[in-house]
Each structure stands twice: as C-alpha cells, then as structure tokens.
Design an enzyme around this catalytic site. Structure first.
Site, PDB file in Angstrom:
ATOM      1  N   LYS A   2       0.839  -1.198   0.000  1.00 27.80           N
ATOM      2  CA  LYS A   2       0.000   0.000   0.000  1.00 27.80           C
ATOM      3  C   LYS A   2       0.873   1.247   0.000  1.00 27.80           C
ATOM      4  O   LYS A   2       1.981   1.239   0.542  1.00 27.80           O
ATOM      5  CB  LYS A   2      -0.874   0.043   1.258  1.00 27.80           C
ATOM      6  CG  LYS A   2      -1.910  -1.046   1.300  1.00 27.80           C
ATOM      7  CD  LYS A   2      -2.848  -0.881   2.489  1.00 27.80           C
ATOM      8  CE  LYS A   2      -2.123  -0.891   3.803  1.00 27.80           C
ATOM      9  NZ  LYS A   2      -3.027  -1.136   4.946  1.00 27.80           N
ATOM     10  N   ARG A  99     -15.428  -0.869   8.504  1.00 27.26           N
ATOM     11  CA  ARG A  99     -14.785  -0.091   7.447  1.00 27.26           C
ATOM     12  C   ARG A  99     -15.053  -0.803   6.136  1.00 27.26           C
ATOM     13  O   ARG A  99     -15.928  -0.419   5.388  1.00 27.26           O
ATOM     14  CB  ARG A  99     -13.286  -0.018   7.784  1.00 27.26           C
ATOM     15  CG  ARG A  99     -12.530   1.108   7.202  1.00 27.26           C
ATOM     16  CD  ARG A  99     -11.104   1.159   7.698  1.00 27.26           C
ATOM     17  NE  ARG A  99     -10.340  -0.053   7.387  1.00 27.26           N
ATOM     18  CZ  ARG A  99      -9.026  -0.168   7.530  1.00 27.26           C
ATOM     19  NH1 ARG A  99      -8.315   0.855   7.998  1.00 27.26           N
ATOM     20  NH2 ARG A  99      -8.395  -1.272   7.233  1.00 27.26           N
ATOM     21  N   TYR A 221      10.417  31.172  11.232  1.00 23.01           N
ATOM     22  CA  TYR A 221       9.110  31.829  11.081  1.00 23.01           C
ATOM     23  C   TYR A 221       8.432  32.046  12.430  1.00 23.01           C
ATOM     24  O   TYR A 221       8.518  31.196  13.320  1.00 23.01           O
ATOM     25  CB  TYR A 221       8.187  30.961  10.232  1.00 23.01           C
ATOM     26  CG  TYR A 221       8.485  31.021   8.764  1.00 23.01           C
ATOM     27  CD1 TYR A 221       8.378  32.213   8.061  1.00 23.01           C
ATOM     28  CD2 TYR A 221       8.848  29.869   8.083  1.00 23.01           C
ATOM     29  CE1 TYR A 221       8.651  32.249   6.700  1.00 23.01           C
ATOM     30  CE2 TYR A 221       9.117  29.894   6.723  1.00 23.01           C
ATOM     31  CZ  TYR A 221       9.014  31.097   6.035  1.00 23.01           C
ATOM     32  OH  TYR A 221       9.281  31.129   4.700  1.00 23.01           O
ATOM     33  N   MET A 269       9.037  24.906   4.865  1.00 23.08           N
ATOM     34  CA  MET A 269       8.718  24.016   3.750  1.00 23.08           C
ATOM     35  C   MET A 269       9.938  23.208   3.326  1.00 23.08           C
ATOM     36  O   MET A 269       9.847  22.002   3.084  1.00 23.08           O
ATOM     37  CB  MET A 269       8.209  24.841   2.564  1.00 23.08           C
ATOM     38  CG  MET A 269       7.763  24.005   1.392  1.00 23.08           C
ATOM     39  SD  MET A 269       7.326  25.024  -0.028  1.00 23.08           S
ATOM     40  CE  MET A 269       5.842  25.822   0.575  1.00 23.08           C
TER      41      MET A 269
HETATM   42  C1  PLP Z   1      -2.396  -2.005   5.905  1.00 21.41           C
HETATM   43  C2  PLP Z   1      -2.988  -3.308   6.165  1.00 21.41           C
HETATM   44  C3  PLP Z   1      -2.208  -4.346   6.678  1.00 21.41           C
HETATM   45  C4  PLP Z   1      -0.783  -4.148   7.137  1.00 21.41           C
HETATM   46  O1  PLP Z   1      -0.799  -3.462   8.367  1.00 21.41           O
HETATM   47  P1  PLP Z   1       0.532  -3.168   9.192  1.00 21.41           P
HETATM   48  O2  PLP Z   1       0.026  -2.651  10.489  1.00 21.41           O
HETATM   49  O3  PLP Z   1       1.291  -2.148   8.422  1.00 21.41           O
HETATM   50  O4  PLP Z   1       1.266  -4.449   9.318  1.00 21.41           O
HETATM   51  C5  PLP Z   1      -2.785  -5.595   6.792  1.00 21.41           C
HETATM   52  N1  PLP Z   1      -4.071  -5.802   6.441  1.00 21.41           N
HETATM   53  C6  PLP Z   1      -4.862  -4.826   5.960  1.00 21.41           C
HETATM   54  C7  PLP Z   1      -6.263  -5.109   5.596  1.00 21.41           C
HETATM   55  C8  PLP Z   1      -4.349  -3.542   5.829  1.00 21.41           C
HETATM   56  O5  PLP Z   1      -5.131  -2.577   5.357  1.00 21.41           O
END
Ligand code: PLP
Length: 331
Positions: A2, A99, A221, A269
């Site tokens: 991801k 979810r 800043y 930034m």
């Molecule tokens: C992101 C995710 C994981 C991995 O989670 P970590 O905490 O990074 O190990 C596993 N299963 C699902 C469904 C996820 O969305």
C-alpha cells in the site's frame, strides 16, 4: 505494498520481498496492483479496496480482488460466469473495523447464494484487527472468535487476520497467512516494548549553513524560538514538503556526529534548523551529515513527538530525497 510500499518505493521493495520468498502481495488499489504485476509476473497480487472500476482489468492482469461487499461478490461471480471459469478472490469479513468487508449478517446472506460462491476460487477468508497494537485489549480475542465462527462456514479455505502487530499477539492469530506491512519496514509492531525489528529506513541530510547566534535572537518563522545562551544553529535542506512534519517544530530531534540535538524553531517548507551548540565546532560544519530517522526506535519516537505514528511519517516521505537501497540494516 500500500501507499508505494509505505512511501519507500514499491518498485524496489516488491522485487526485494519476492527475492526474500514473499509470494502474496496486497495493494490498496488496482493501479498499485498492476504496477506489482509488471515487476512480478508470477506473484499473487490482491487489491484491498475491492472490485472497483473496470472488472475486466482484474481478469486480464490476474489481479485478485478482496471482495468487500455482496455487490462485489455478485459482480465477480457474474464475471466468472462470462469467462466460464472460476475466478480467484479473497473474501473480507468485518469483525470490528466497520470499514470494509461483510459483517456477519451479510455473510449469512452470502451463504444463501451458493451459486455466487461456486463461481469463485476463494483463496482466503480475511479480517482485520482494530487493536492489534494493544495486546491487552479484549477486542483482539473478540475479533478472533468472531472470525473463527465465520471461518467455519468456509471449510478448507485458508484464513488471514494478522497485520504486523497481530503477528505478535501469538500463534492463535497467525492463521494461514499474515499480512505484515509496518514491521517489514522496520516500524515497531509492539509499541509497549523495544522494537524487535531491525532498522530499515534511515533519513539523513547534510548541513548547508551554520550560524553563530547570540542570546535573544530568534529562529525561523514566527520568531517563536528565542535563543537563551549563545549557540550555533545548523540549517539542513529538509522541510515539511519532504514529509518532515511541521508538527516537529521545536520537537524534532536529530543526530549529528553521534550526538542528539534538538530541532529549534518552526519547520519550514524546505528547511529545518538544529541547535548544535552542544557539539565541538569541528564536529559539525557545512556538509556534515545529520540523521533525522535512524536506528531501531527513532521512527516511532520521532512520529510520537509529531503527535502521529510512524506509518504516517513513512508514507509522508516526499519525492525529493535521493534514495539509496542497500541490503544491510542501517544503524
Ligand atoms: C495495511 C494493512 C495491513 C498491514 O498493516 P501493518 O500494520 O502495516 O502491518 C494488513 N491488512 C490490511 C487489511 C491492511 O489494510
């Protein structure tokens, strides 16, 4: 995989994981899956967000959707009938996240439609833990029990429920496949204990200017930070545009020549200022390397100082850093 492998570069991470023996990959969306498919023609690639958009694209590139609701099951089953073969799928059941995934009631409805299930080659039944990083939380056991009850309806289908932290809840949570993300990238899956993982990510920058600053002078800043005693301020070319969160203003910490020094003033930034007064002059000048994330614990510690978690810090790392990939753990 991801979020571009948690910000680290899926193009490099996916082949490295393959080489280490990983065969099952999960991405958030179809685009991420197609990228992994391009690098790894023989991997099993799954899409967590489900069967969205062009159904045929999943078939063509052998991408396995995680089916998150009855509509997706129905559409994937119809697609399988069109292709006159079973299509691979992961069935996601919701045991507490509210979810994605089918809650228990919808699993009942699904079981009343055997023709849908018959069209599918169910690779896994999965669920996702809400509180895996809190080993004492009763919800873990509740989710495990709910999941076990649902799995009884799918005899012979492998199960998967543990993310990184879930793995450390013990073997009862391992089922047939675990889905670690954060721990693979060196984050601490056991936040109450020392990090059992080797360090993976190191973030460094070189000092571009050092300034002698007199008492009473302000830094950055808002002129928020006022120097009490004469010191030296080092400026490094990293800022919130690089994911060095602005919340680290006056809170961040860096390592210069083995010494921890504070971030002082607001994170800009493109720049961060460090008080290097504690270091001998010859130890830190223009060109000296400074670590911002290092070792086993700092990813989590720096994130905590910013009021967030290491996951956010990693995925925020911008596209501006030159990246080098190596085989050795960083310290
Ligand atoms: C992101 C995710 C994981 C991995 O989670 P970590 O905490 O990074 O190990 C596993 N299963 C699902 C469904 C996820 O969305």
């Amino acid at each position: 995989m991801k979020a571009n492998a948690y910000g680290l570069g899926a193009d490099r991470v996916a082949p490295a994981l393959w080489e280490a023996g990983c065969r099952q990959f999960f991405t958030a969306n179809l685009d991420g899956a197609l990228a992994v498919r391009g690098w790894l023609p023989d991997a099993d690639v799954h899409v967590f967000n489900g069967l969205l958009g062009d159904t045929e694209a999943y078939v063509e590139d052998h991408v396995v959707p995680v089916l998150n609701d009855l509509g997706q099951v129905e559409r994937w089953a119809a697609c399988a009938r069109r292709h006159e073969r079973k299509l691979p799928a992961v069935l996601h059941t919701d045991t507490g996240m509210s979810r994605l995934g089918l809650p228990a009631e919808e699993i009942e409805m699904l079981l009343a439609r055997p023709e849908w299930l018959e069209a599918l080659d169910l690779r896994f039944v999965m669920t996702h833990l809400a509180c895996a990083d809190e080993p004492g939380n009763a919800m873990n056991r509740e989710q495990l029990e709910a999941f076990s009850a649902i799995r009884e309806h799918f005899p012979g289908v492998p199960g998967s429920l543990a993310n990184s932290s879930g793995i450390f809840l013990g073997p009862a949570y391992h089922a047939d496949l675990t889905r670690p993300g954060y721990a693979v990238y060196g984050g601490n899956p056991t936040p109450r204990e020392p990090n059992p993982m080797e360090p993976v990510v190191r973030l460094s920058a070189q000092i571009i200017q050092v300034r002698e600053v007199k008492p009473g002078k302000t830094i950055g800043y808002g002129a928020d930070y006022r120097v009490k005693a004469a010191t030296r301020i080092a400026t490094i070319p990293v800022g919130y545009a690089d994911g060095y969160l602005r919340a680290l203003s006056d809170k961040g910490v860096a390592r210069v020549a083995g010494v921890e020094v504070p971030v002082v003033g607001r994170v800009s930034m493109d720049l961060v200022t460090l008080d290097i007064g504690a270091l001998p002059i010859e130890k830190a000048g223009v060109g000296t390397w400074v670590d911002l994330i290092w070792g086993r614990e700092m990813l989590d510690i720096v994130a905590k100082r910013a009021g967030t978690i290491g996951y956010e810090l990693l995925t925020a790392l911008g596209g501006r850093y030159p990246r080098s990939y190596g085989r050795r753990a960083t310290t």
